[in-house]
Design a protein around this motif. Structure first.
Motif: not given
Length: 79
Positions: A33-41, A53-69
């Motif tokens: 949750p501190e870095t929220r880094l996104k690596y491309p494939i 890597a790109v830092e994911v905005p907090q709100s977007e990161w939270a949504e992604i985490m919820q989708r992945h339980q």
């Protein structure tokens, strides 16, 4: 051989924080949750370079985490 996130999910980790990564579309997202880094494939191969890597905005990161339980605040798995 193309990258298969299901087979490598327990092996690969964020090169910066060593946190687990989850596959979201064409990206691997750190559960840290501190870095929220996104690596491309790219072309089926994960680009595991911190400089790419790109830092994911907090709100977007939270949504992604919820989708992945995962907990949208800590990134930890929800029981």
């Amino acid at each position: 051989m193309l990258f298969d996130p299901q087979h490598l999910q327990d092996i690969i980790a964020c090169p910066k924080t060593k946190a687990k990564l989850i596959c979201e579309g064409e990206f691997l997202i750190s559960v840290d949750p501190e870095t929220r880094l996104k690596y491309p494939i790219k072309d089926g191969i994960p680009v595991m370079l911190v400089d790419e890597a790109v830092e994911v905005p907090q709100s977007e990161w939270a949504e992604i985490m919820q989708r992945h339980q995962r907990n949208p605040e800590s990134g930890e798995l929800v029981s």
